[in-house]
Write a protein that holds these residues in place. Structure first.
Motif: not given
Length: 64
Positions: A18-23
């Motif tokens: 989710s962090v990678v997706l948000t970035l």
């Protein structure tokens, strides 16, 4: 409780995803992807808390 039996590893993987997706959403300036990433991060955090609570209910507090 079944949540205490779930390993934390898949939840950590969901958090990292989710962090990678948000970035990536920020990089590509796509607000929908950012919103989905943040929602998944909140979901993973909630699942982690429920799993910790379930584990605490099954095993009790740690004795030091």
């Amino acid at each position: 409780m079944i949540l205490g039996a779930i390993s934390a590893t898949p939840i950590y993987a969901l958090m990292a995803f989710s962090v990678v997706l948000t970035l990536m959403g920020h990089i590509f300036k796509d607000q929908k992807i950012v919103a989905i990433g943040i929602a998944l991060l909140f979901l993973a955090t909630g699942l982690l808390l429920l799993g910790a609570y379930g584990s605490y209910q099954e095993h009790g507090p740690l004795d030091f």
